[in-house]
Design a protein around this motif. Structure first.
Motif, PDB file in Angstrom:
ATOM      1  N   GLU A 180      -9.093  23.326   5.279  1.00 57.72           N
ATOM      2  CA  GLU A 180      -9.615  24.093   6.420  1.00 57.72           C
ATOM      3  C   GLU A 180     -10.157  25.411   5.881  1.00 57.72           C
ATOM      4  OE1 GLU A 180      -8.165  25.969  10.695  1.00 57.72           O
ATOM      5  OE2 GLU A 180      -6.859  26.021   8.934  1.00 57.72           O
ATOM      6  N   ALA A 181     -11.388  25.727   6.308  1.00 58.23           N
ATOM      7  CA  ALA A 181     -12.029  26.990   5.901  1.00 58.23           C
ATOM      8  C   ALA A 181     -11.999  27.176   4.388  1.00 58.23           C
ATOM      9  CB  ALA A 181     -11.370  28.171   6.602  1.00 58.23           C
ATOM     10  N   GLY A 182     -12.207  26.084   3.663  1.00 58.38           N
ATOM     11  CA  GLY A 182     -12.264  26.141   2.216  1.00 58.38           C
ATOM     12  C   GLY A 182     -10.932  26.144   1.509  1.00 58.38           C
ATOM     13  N   GLU A 183      -9.816  26.151   2.241  1.00 59.35           N
ATOM     14  CA  GLU A 183      -8.482  26.138   1.625  1.00 59.35           C
ATOM     15  C   GLU A 183      -7.883  24.746   1.729  1.00 59.35           C
ATOM     16  OE1 GLU A 183      -4.021  28.140   2.030  1.00 59.35           O
ATOM     17  OE2 GLU A 183      -5.636  28.771   3.377  1.00 59.35           O
ATOM     18  N   GLU A 184      -7.637  24.128   0.590  1.00 59.59           N
ATOM     19  CA  GLU A 184      -7.007  22.810   0.559  1.00 59.59           C
ATOM     20  C   GLU A 184      -5.492  22.979   0.552  1.00 59.59           C
ATOM     21  OE1 GLU A 184      -7.013  18.622  -2.021  1.00 59.59           O
ATOM     22  OE2 GLU A 184      -8.212  20.343  -2.690  1.00 59.59           O
ATOM     23  N   ARG A 185      -4.835  22.361   1.536  1.00 62.86           N
ATOM     24  CA  ARG A 185      -3.381  22.489   1.667  1.00 62.86           C
ATOM     25  C   ARG A 185      -2.729  21.114   1.609  1.00 62.86           C
ATOM     26  NH1 ARG A 185      -4.939  25.034   6.707  1.00 62.86           N
ATOM     27  NH2 ARG A 185      -5.739  27.120   6.236  1.00 62.86           N
ATOM     28  N   PRO A 186      -1.625  20.978   0.891  1.00 63.47           N
ATOM     29  CA  PRO A 186      -0.920  19.692   0.855  1.00 63.47           C
ATOM     30  C   PRO A 186      -0.233  19.402   2.187  1.00 63.47           C
ATOM     31  CG  PRO A 186       0.348  21.356  -0.316  1.00 63.47           C
ATOM     32  CD  PRO A 186      -0.965  22.000   0.051  1.00 63.47           C
ATOM     33  N   VAL A 187      -0.131  18.114   2.510  1.00 61.77           N
ATOM     34  CA  VAL A 187       0.524  17.663   3.737  1.00 61.77           C
ATOM     35  C   VAL A 187       1.671  16.703   3.416  1.00 61.77           C
ATOM     36  CG1 VAL A 187       0.218  16.469   5.945  1.00 61.77           C
ATOM     37  CG2 VAL A 187      -1.621  17.924   5.051  1.00 61.77           C
ATOM     38  N   VAL A 188       1.359  15.617   2.686  1.00 65.29           N
ATOM     39  CA  VAL A 188       2.356  14.604   2.334  1.00 65.29           C
ATOM     40  C   VAL A 188       2.188  14.281   0.856  1.00 65.29           C
ATOM     41  CG1 VAL A 188       3.290  12.312   2.847  1.00 65.29           C
ATOM     42  CG2 VAL A 188       2.158  13.615   4.656  1.00 65.29           C
ATOM     43  N   TYR A 189       3.286  14.311   0.110  1.00 60.83           N
ATOM     44  CA  TYR A 189       3.200  13.968  -1.315  1.00 60.83           C
ATOM     45  C   TYR A 189       3.083  12.454  -1.498  1.00 60.83           C
ATOM     46  CZ  TYR A 189       4.222  13.697  -6.286  1.00 60.83           C
ATOM     47  OH  TYR A 189       4.133  13.440  -7.628  1.00 60.83           O
ATOM     48  N   ARG A 190       3.853  11.685  -0.707  1.00 50.88           N
ATOM     49  CA  ARG A 190       3.820  10.228  -0.832  1.00 50.88           C
ATOM     50  C   ARG A 190       4.178   9.606   0.502  1.00 50.88           C
ATOM     51  NH1 ARG A 190       6.448   5.376  -2.259  1.00 50.88           N
ATOM     52  NH2 ARG A 190       5.643   4.332  -4.141  1.00 50.88           N
ATOM     53  N   LEU A 203       8.266   9.198   4.257  1.00 49.70           N
ATOM     54  CA  LEU A 203       7.286  10.283   4.251  1.00 49.70           C
ATOM     55  C   LEU A 203       7.845  11.433   3.416  1.00 49.70           C
ATOM     56  CD1 LEU A 203       6.560  10.149   8.087  1.00 49.70           C
ATOM     57  CD2 LEU A 203       5.140   9.165   6.266  1.00 49.70           C
ATOM     58  N   ASP A 204       7.407  11.492   2.179  1.00 51.72           N
ATOM     59  CA  ASP A 204       7.813  12.569   1.278  1.00 51.72           C
ATOM     60  C   ASP A 204       6.898  13.753   1.592  1.00 51.72           C
ATOM     61  OD1 ASP A 204       8.468  14.254  -0.780  1.00 51.72           O
ATOM     62  OD2 ASP A 204       8.172  12.786  -2.381  1.00 51.72           O
ATOM     63  N   MET A 205       7.399  14.680   2.400  1.00 53.61           N
ATOM     64  CA  MET A 205       6.558  15.730   2.965  1.00 53.61           C
ATOM     65  C   MET A 205       6.330  16.870   1.972  1.00 53.61           C
ATOM     66  SD  MET A 205       5.911  14.340   5.839  1.00 53.61           S
ATOM     67  CE  MET A 205       4.994  15.655   6.639  1.00 53.61           C
ATOM     68  N   GLU A 206       5.188  17.531   2.181  1.00 54.10           N
ATOM     69  CA  GLU A 206       4.815  18.660   1.327  1.00 54.10           C
ATOM     70  C   GLU A 206       3.904  19.578   2.145  1.00 54.10           C
ATOM     71  OE1 GLU A 206       3.327  19.222  -3.295  1.00 54.10           O
ATOM     72  OE2 GLU A 206       2.510  17.584  -2.103  1.00 54.10           O
ATOM     73  N   LEU A 259       0.825  -1.209   0.000  1.00 57.91           N
ATOM     74  CA  LEU A 259       0.000   0.000   0.000  1.00 57.91           C
ATOM     75  C   LEU A 259       0.858   1.258   0.000  1.00 57.91           C
ATOM     76  CD1 LEU A 259      -2.728   1.499   0.414  1.00 57.91           C
ATOM     77  CD2 LEU A 259      -2.448   1.068   2.866  1.00 57.91           C
ATOM     78  N   THR A 260       0.518   2.195  -0.879  1.00 59.80           N
ATOM     79  CA  THR A 260       1.136   3.518  -0.898  1.00 59.80           C
ATOM     80  C   THR A 260       0.030   4.567  -0.920  1.00 59.80           C
ATOM     81  OG1 THR A 260       1.252   3.522  -3.324  1.00 59.80           O
ATOM     82  CG2 THR A 260       3.177   2.686  -2.135  1.00 59.80           C
ATOM     83  N   LEU A 261       0.309   5.744  -0.367  1.00 66.98           N
ATOM     84  CA  LEU A 261      -0.641   6.851  -0.357  1.00 66.98           C
ATOM     85  C   LEU A 261       0.022   8.064  -1.000  1.00 66.98           C
ATOM     86  CD1 LEU A 261      -2.050   6.462   3.267  1.00 66.98           C
ATOM     87  CD2 LEU A 261      -3.073   5.656   1.132  1.00 66.98           C
ATOM     88  N   HIS A 262      -0.785   8.836  -1.743  1.00 63.98           N
ATOM     89  CA  HIS A 262      -0.227   9.910  -2.563  1.00 63.98           C
ATOM     90  C   HIS A 262      -1.053  11.183  -2.431  1.00 63.98           C
ATOM     91  CE1 HIS A 262       2.147   6.850  -4.860  1.00 63.98           C
ATOM     92  NE2 HIS A 262       1.125   6.095  -4.494  1.00 63.98           N
ATOM     93  N   GLN A 263      -0.362  12.315  -2.515  1.00 62.80           N
ATOM     94  CA  GLN A 263      -0.980  13.640  -2.568  1.00 62.80           C
ATOM     95  C   GLN A 263      -2.034  13.813  -1.468  1.00 62.80           C
ATOM     96  OE1 GLN A 263      -2.027  13.747  -6.903  1.00 62.80           O
ATOM     97  NE2 GLN A 263      -0.586  15.466  -6.955  1.00 62.80           N
ATOM     98  N   ILE A 264      -1.592  13.607  -0.242  1.00 66.00           N
ATOM     99  CA  ILE A 264      -2.474  13.758   0.913  1.00 66.00           C
ATOM    100  C   ILE A 264      -2.636  15.247   1.216  1.00 66.00           C
ATOM    101  CG2 ILE A 264      -2.789  13.221   3.344  1.00 66.00           C
ATOM    102  CD1 ILE A 264      -0.897  10.804   2.905  1.00 66.00           C
ATOM    103  N   SER A 265      -3.874  15.707   1.281  1.00 64.92           N
ATOM    104  CA  SER A 265      -4.146  17.119   1.575  1.00 64.92           C
ATOM    105  C   SER A 265      -5.255  17.217   2.613  1.00 64.92           C
ATOM    106  CB  SER A 265      -4.531  17.883   0.309  1.00 64.92           C
ATOM    107  OG  SER A 265      -5.773  17.417  -0.194  1.00 64.92           O
ATOM    108  N   PHE A 266      -5.298  18.375   3.285  1.00 63.91           N
ATOM    109  CA  PHE A 266      -6.294  18.651   4.316  1.00 63.91           C
ATOM    110  C   PHE A 266      -6.861  20.042   4.071  1.00 63.91           C
ATOM    111  CE2 PHE A 266      -7.781  19.874   8.580  1.00 63.91           C
ATOM    112  CZ  PHE A 266      -8.465  18.728   8.957  1.00 63.91           C
TER     113      PHE A 266
END
Length: 651
Positions: free
Chosen positions: A270-280, A446-449, A261-268
């Motif tokens: 808040e208040a309508g603004e989508e911000r990246p957290v982890v690229y991979r 954790l490829d951070m972003e 399992l891999t996860l990609h382009q994780i974003s969160f």
């Protein structure tokens, strides 16, 4: 819900069966695939990040795969990159397995049977079994294992498996309960020669079974009442191909033969603004070193991803057993030994689960109480490597926290001894059955972003202040922050006494207080690698000597022990990369976090081991402007059984 296997719609989508078949066909057309060629591994080569970020739905994109090929007639190995769009071999690289530091491709599934057949046909092995009183070895289980590396001239430039022997009393019997102590064979998989067979000692073969099926255990207890999990209005997440959206979270699900399992382009958001957290995010390696110095076990140090492939050995998951609730499954597709596509149905499980209270406060002046329940989204898979089973569970929480939990279970690996034997390196867990001390050291990548591409990593310790003008009463303590500026400074150990954590701060995104948004890596540390610095396993698993490494992003730096840890002398991966001592400030950084249990076996681990949990948290620190879960609904207002706002039925 049914499993999904979508056509390729996004640059990060996993390889499909058609693409894996195309890889083989392209190489065959180029004259690179003969009768003796096998494929230890085929992986997607993800496009450059800029291309991925610029991609828009419906637009074309590049698609490449890396194939590792092994000639089982000669032992020659090579890497090929196939351009799937052009249908051409983009590059070819012969692997030098004959020169220091050596290294071999991962073990083929067919090589387990080949090794076992060669050992069972060897007259010396047959004589050793007869000496132990075993005349019928039709139920003997020969367990081929990776041999480690000890610079043995007899093994240089050879593809070797080392085999131990176990017995079964019947076809369904667990072999792990009946080790044949003192019998070990080294096999050259290419020539078919049994290079060495050692037979020492006359330890009795333990007789007690280790079976865990209903027939062996007996009637199941009848005292547990059912717990039902229902979602009458359906799930709260949405799945579009490989993209998952749930509450404030958005990410993509991937799967490959090596990492699983891999996860990609994780974003969160808040208040309508989508911000990246982890690229991979993934767990690309783990090492299982054993602490028993006996000749039969001192060499054991499995690299379960690099030597055996976590994804290729993954389980098909079953509703009600592996996963509970309303489930969405993803199928996985890997290449088999022949380079043909092999689908693993329902390999990744996606579901929601309740997680207790998220926040609560009772006003002591008015008696008014507000409480909101936590829920988490779970993305998981299980893999079985020989006797052990490993689950990797990624949790996404409503407050912006991400957690990885590794679950180790299965059957502990044992040797035999006279009943009542004491050993400083192993515990007797059943009569005459000794389980050696060992470690399970996972490495997460954790490829951070965080808030953008440019990040900086800080180490944060809690420290007490000496009594003085700034601390006259001796009660003061504070936090100490150290910027990890270069790779030479960023190989770190956790320190529970200082509650040490690591912050990944954004260069380009600030919160409403004007501070740089950040995510915090919170370790749950145990011992790092306990082998001595001079041990060969230390050279091969140098990544496991630190809890944290930070590197500057490079697309080819994917596996912390290097690309080919099987029979490798060591030094590859993180120690080689960090020798460049690259600058880490305000740049694209990757965190490599080592965690996992050190296992001192106990009788309660037999005949099957209750899950041993380990993992870490990634949680927001100033990434959000306030608690992002304030707007959760009051659970009492949504109860179907009681008046609004007056729930007393525990629903």
């Amino acid at each position: 819900m049914t499993a999904t296997q979508q056509a390729v719609r996004h640059p990060l989508d996993p390889l499909t069966g058609a693409e894996i078949a195309r890889v083989r066909a392209v190489l065959a057309e180029a004259g690179r695939v003969g009768d003796s060629i096998r494929f230890p591994c085929v992986l997607l080569l993800e496009p450059p990040k800029d291309e991925v970020r610029a991609h828009r739905a419906g637009a074309p994109f590049s698609r490449r795969a890396q194939a590792v090929l092994l000639d089982t007639a000669t032992g020659a190995a090579a890497e090929a990159v196939v351009d799937l769009v052009a249908g051409a071999v983009a590059s070819w690289h012969d692997l030098d397995t004959a020169t220091h530091p050596y290294g071999q491709p991962a073990v083929l599934l067919a090589e387990y049977d080949r090794c076992a057949d060669l050992v069972r046909a060897d007259p010396r092995w047959q004589a050793a079994m007869r000496r132990r009183g075993v005349e019928d070895w039709s139920l003997a289980f020969v367990a081929p294992l990776s041999p480690g590396f000890f610079d043995d001239p007899a093994e240089r430039d050879r593809r070797v498996l080392r085999a131990l022997t176990f017995l079964r009393h019947h076809e369904e019997d667990s072999p792990w309960a009946h080790p044949v102590e003192g019998l070990i064979a080294d096999v050259d998989l290419i020539s078919g020669a049994v290079l060495r067979l050692e037979d020492s000692g006359d330890v009795p073969i333990p007789a007690e079974h280790g079976n865990v099926d209903a027939a062996a255990v007996g009637p199941a207890r009848g005292t547990l009442r059912p717990i039902e999990i229902t979602q009458p209005d359906g799930v709260s997440f949405r799945v579009d191909g490989t993209e998952v959206a749930w509450e404030n979270w958005r990410f993509r699900v991937g799967f490959n033969a090596r990492e699983g399992l891999t996860l990609h382009q994780i974003s969160f958001t808040e208040a309508g603004e989508e911000r990246p957290v982890v690229y991979r995010a993934s767990a690309p390696e783990m090492v299982v070193p054993y602490g028993d110095p006996t000749p039969w076990r001192h060499w054991i140090s499995y690299f379960d991803a690099g030597e055996y492939l976590l994804g290729k050995n993954a389980n098909s998951l079953r509703l009600g057993c592996d996963c509970l609730g309303v489930i969405h499954y993803f199928d996985g597709v890997v290449a088999d030994d022949n380079g043909d596509p092999l689908t693993i149905p329902q390999v990744v499980c996606l579901h929601e689960e309740d997680h207790g209270v998220l926040w609560k406060h009772t006003n002591i002046l008015t008696g008014a109480s507000e409480v909101r329940r936590s829920r988490r989204l779970v993305v998981s898979f299980f893999t079985t490597i020989g006797n052990y089973d490993y689950g990797f569970f990624w949790y996404f929480y409503l407050d912006g926290t991400i957690e990885l939990e590794a679950k180790a279970t299965g059957v502990v690996f044992c040797g035999a001894a006279e009943p009542g034997t004491d050993s400083p390196h192993a515990a007797e867990i059943a009569p005459g059955l000794l389980a050696p001390v060992h470690q399970h050291l996972f490495c997460a990548r954790l490829d951070m972003e965080v808030g953008g591409v440019r990040n900086t990593v800080e180490e944060v310790d809690l420290v007490g202040l000496p009594i003085g003008a700034d601390n006259p009463h001796g009660n003061a303590f504070t936090s100490k922050t150290t910027v990890l500026r270069r790779e030479s400074e960023a190989a770190r150990l956790a320190d529970p006494s200082a509650a040490r954590t690591w912050l990944v701060r954004s260069t380009d995104s600030r919160n409403r207080l004007g501070r740089r948004r950040a995510y915090q890596l919170v370790p749950r540390p145990g011992p790092t690698l306990l082998a001595q610095p001079e041990a060969t396993v230390t050279a091969r698993a140098r990544f496991a000597t630190r809890h944290l490494w930070v590197t500057r992003y490079d697309e080819w730096e994917r596996f912390p022990a290097g690309d080919y840890p099987n029979q490798h002398a060591g030094g590859a991966g993180l120690p080689a990369w960090t020798a460049a001592d690259r600058d880490l400030v305000d740049t694209d950084v990757v965190l490599w976090h080592v965690f996992g249990p050190t296992h001192l076996p106990r009788p309660e681990d037999w005949p099957v081991m209750p899950v041993d949990y380990s993992g870490f948290l990634l949680r927001p620190v100033g990434f959000c402007d306030r608690n992002p879960a304030l707007d959760l609904p009051d659970g009492t207002a949504s109860c179907r059984h009681c008046p609004p706002g007056d729930c007393h039925c525990a629903h």
